[in-house]
Design an enzyme around this catalytic site. Structure first.
Site, PDB file in Angstrom:
ATOM      1  N   ARG A  19      -3.690  -0.865   5.070  1.00 33.78           N
ATOM      2  CA  ARG A  19      -3.525  -2.277   4.729  1.00 33.78           C
ATOM      3  C   ARG A  19      -4.008  -3.122   5.897  1.00 33.78           C
ATOM      4  O   ARG A  19      -3.962  -2.692   7.055  1.00 33.78           O
ATOM      5  CB  ARG A  19      -2.061  -2.604   4.422  1.00 33.78           C
ATOM      6  CG  ARG A  19      -1.463  -1.817   3.262  1.00 33.78           C
ATOM      7  CD  ARG A  19       0.022  -2.120   3.117  1.00 33.78           C
ATOM      8  NE  ARG A  19       0.624  -1.413   1.987  1.00 33.78           N
ATOM      9  CZ  ARG A  19       1.168  -0.207   2.057  1.00 33.78           C
ATOM     10  NH1 ARG A  19       1.219   0.432   3.225  1.00 33.78           N
ATOM     11  NH2 ARG A  19       1.693   0.362   0.984  1.00 33.78           N
ATOM     12  N   LYS A  38       5.125   0.190   5.203  1.00 31.39           N
ATOM     13  CA  LYS A  38       6.295  -0.518   4.693  1.00 31.39           C
ATOM     14  C   LYS A  38       7.561   0.267   5.012  1.00 31.39           C
ATOM     15  O   LYS A  38       7.577   1.492   4.981  1.00 31.39           O
ATOM     16  CB  LYS A  38       6.161  -0.717   3.184  1.00 31.39           C
ATOM     17  CG  LYS A  38       5.038  -1.675   2.792  1.00 31.39           C
ATOM     18  CD  LYS A  38       5.007  -1.914   1.302  1.00 31.39           C
ATOM     19  CE  LYS A  38       3.937  -2.927   0.921  1.00 31.39           C
ATOM     20  NZ  LYS A  38       3.906  -3.190  -0.538  1.00 31.39           N
ATOM     21  N   HIS A  56      -7.116  -6.448   0.110  1.00 35.72           N
ATOM     22  CA  HIS A  56      -6.953  -5.034  -0.232  1.00 35.72           C
ATOM     23  C   HIS A  56      -8.230  -4.398  -0.784  1.00 35.72           C
ATOM     24  O   HIS A  56      -8.209  -3.235  -1.185  1.00 35.72           O
ATOM     25  CB  HIS A  56      -5.845  -4.877  -1.286  1.00 35.72           C
ATOM     26  CG  HIS A  56      -4.476  -4.730  -0.689  1.00 35.72           C
ATOM     27  ND1 HIS A  56      -4.236  -4.762   0.663  1.00 35.72           N
ATOM     28  CD2 HIS A  56      -3.255  -4.556  -1.274  1.00 35.72           C
ATOM     29  CE1 HIS A  56      -2.940  -4.604   0.884  1.00 35.72           C
ATOM     30  NE2 HIS A  56      -2.323  -4.494  -0.268  1.00 35.72           N
ATOM     31  N   ARG A 109      -9.211  -1.182   0.831  1.00 41.67           N
ATOM     32  CA  ARG A 109      -8.171  -0.179   0.536  1.00 41.67           C
ATOM     33  C   ARG A 109      -8.348   0.352  -0.893  1.00 41.67           C
ATOM     34  O   ARG A 109      -8.277   1.564  -1.123  1.00 41.67           O
ATOM     35  CB  ARG A 109      -6.792  -0.816   0.710  1.00 41.67           C
ATOM     36  CG  ARG A 109      -5.599   0.083   0.399  1.00 41.67           C
ATOM     37  CD  ARG A 109      -4.338  -0.661   0.808  1.00 41.67           C
ATOM     38  NE  ARG A 109      -3.114  -0.083   0.287  1.00 41.67           N
ATOM     39  CZ  ARG A 109      -2.430   0.909   0.872  1.00 41.67           C
ATOM     40  NH1 ARG A 109      -2.902   1.473   1.968  1.00 41.67           N
ATOM     41  NH2 ARG A 109      -1.305   1.366   0.353  1.00 41.67           N
ATOM     42  N   HIS A 130       1.946   5.439  -0.243  1.00 39.98           N
ATOM     43  CA  HIS A 130       2.718   5.042  -1.416  1.00 39.98           C
ATOM     44  C   HIS A 130       3.988   5.866  -1.518  1.00 39.98           C
ATOM     45  O   HIS A 130       3.946   7.094  -1.368  1.00 39.98           O
ATOM     46  CB  HIS A 130       1.899   5.242  -2.693  1.00 39.98           C
ATOM     47  CG  HIS A 130       0.828   4.224  -2.879  1.00 39.98           C
ATOM     48  ND1 HIS A 130      -0.271   4.417  -3.695  1.00 39.98           N
ATOM     49  CD2 HIS A 130       0.677   2.970  -2.364  1.00 39.98           C
ATOM     50  CE1 HIS A 130      -1.037   3.345  -3.671  1.00 39.98           C
ATOM     51  NE2 HIS A 130      -0.488   2.455  -2.865  1.00 39.98           N
ATOM     52  N   TYR A 139      -5.165   4.229  -9.793  1.00 38.85           N
ATOM     53  CA  TYR A 139      -6.567   4.380  -9.391  1.00 38.85           C
ATOM     54  C   TYR A 139      -7.290   5.421 -10.245  1.00 38.85           C
ATOM     55  O   TYR A 139      -8.511   5.368 -10.386  1.00 38.85           O
ATOM     56  CB  TYR A 139      -6.651   4.783  -7.913  1.00 38.85           C
ATOM     57  CG  TYR A 139      -6.224   3.683  -6.971  1.00 38.85           C
ATOM     58  CD1 TYR A 139      -7.067   2.619  -6.678  1.00 38.85           C
ATOM     59  CD2 TYR A 139      -4.968   3.701  -6.373  1.00 38.85           C
ATOM     60  CE1 TYR A 139      -6.676   1.604  -5.815  1.00 38.85           C
ATOM     61  CE2 TYR A 139      -4.567   2.699  -5.506  1.00 38.85           C
ATOM     62  CZ  TYR A 139      -5.430   1.652  -5.241  1.00 38.85           C
ATOM     63  OH  TYR A 139      -5.034   0.655  -4.391  1.00 38.85           O
TER      64      TYR A 139
END
Length: 322
Positions: A155, A195, A267, A270, A293, A302
């Site tokens: 990110r 995150k 993004h 990414r 993730h 994706y």
């Protein structure tokens, strides 16, 4: 004792900050959502969270979406996020015994339309990267940043938060501080903090490695010398850590120079990283780990992009496809 929305929000924000380790960006988003909710309650004469019922929250959702006429005031994804924040607030205060009832338990989240991530074709990614050319310090930094974003799928905020110590060369014992060209020229790994302060190790290739080495040798020392000294990998002309907003502007400027007409977001590289890996045969679980993730479900979106592209090529190329 009845609790006002602002007091309940502050108590909940302290909880998520301490117990869940959310990033500053996530906390800021939570704070904005709860401030908007508190203002909405005040505007309707509802002084405390004890006075909120499921019907109150249902009306809140209706008004967020502008369902009573006119254009929607918020996109479905934004409505879902706001309602999730508000429901979590009520559930937390109920679990803590502050509220006698959980008004959010009976309110359903609106269905979100699935939005497929937009990836650039490989040719456009290469054009975007090539547009960051030049030997001046800023150009060298921008090329290193763009190459690393596409090579790692990080990110923009994660790349901006990197320190030089987070750069690991492919060779055991290599030192990016002492010998950038020798340590990074063949690629290596970066230590990414994602995150929830979760760390992951992500590889990068020789193109990104050489761009990083050129930046570290020929640009970063002079830029850092203008500031107070920082361990940050990517810095601005005055020597301070590069912000994620500045990094996003670098991406947008490169896309404009490359003549890319598609919408480009922070993004985009990414999304392109993930889509190109899957199209090349990478396992979805591997891509999940690389992207950081928490759930493979997030990564599987994706695969839909890749399947759509394959079908498009099939319809264009096979003599009996139509």
């Amino acid at each position: 004792m009845p609790i006002e929305p602002s007091r309940g929000a502050e108590r909940y924000l302290r909880y998520v900050a301490l117990e869940r380790g959310l990033s500053e960006n996530s906390l800021a988003a939570y704070r904005r959502d709860l401030a908007a909710y508190a203002a909405w309650l005040e505007g309707r004469g509802i002084p405390t969270l004890d006075d909120v019922s499921p019907a109150t929250l249902s009306q809140y959702v209706v008004e967020l979406g502008g369902a009573e006429g006119g254009e929607p005031r918020l996109a479905p994804a934004s409505i879902t996020r706001r309602l999730s924040t508000v429901r979590n607030l009520h559930r937390y205060l109920f679990d803590e015994g502050v509220l006698e009832t959980n008004a959010g338990s009976a309110v359903r989240t609106p269905k979100r339309a699935q939005r497929l991530p937009k990836a650039l074709p490989i040719e456009e990614v290469e054009a975007l990267l090539a547009s960051a050319s030049g030997d001046d310090p800023v150009a060298l930094r921008d090329r290193a940043l763009l190459e690393l974003l596409y090579a790692s799928g990080a990110r923009v905020s994660e790349a901006a938060a990197l320190d030089v110590d987070d750069l690991l060369g492919a060779a055991v014992g290599s030192d990016a501080w002492a010998d950038p060209e020798g340590a990074l020229g063949e690629g290596g790994f970066i230590r990414v903090t994602g995150k929830g302060s979760k760390q992951r190790i992500v590889p990068y290739g020789s193109f990104a490695g050489r761009a990083l080495a050129a930046y570290l040798v020929r640009a970063r020392p002079a830029m850092v010398a203008r500031g107070k000294g920082t361990p940050a990998l990517f810095v601005g002309p005055r020597g301070a850590r590069m912000s994620r907003q500045s990094a996003w502007l670098v991406i947008r400027a490169a896309a404009e120079r490359a003549g890319i007409t598609a919408d480009v977001s922070p993004h985009t590289l990414r999304h392109s990283f993930a889509t190109h890996l899957l199209a090349g045969g990478a396992d979805v679980r591997t891509v999940q780990e690389l992207l950081g993730h928490a759930s493979v479900t997030t990564t599987q979106i994706y695969t839909q992009v890749t399947a759509d592209t394959l079908r498009e090529h099939y319809l264009m190329s096979h003599p009996r496809a139509k």
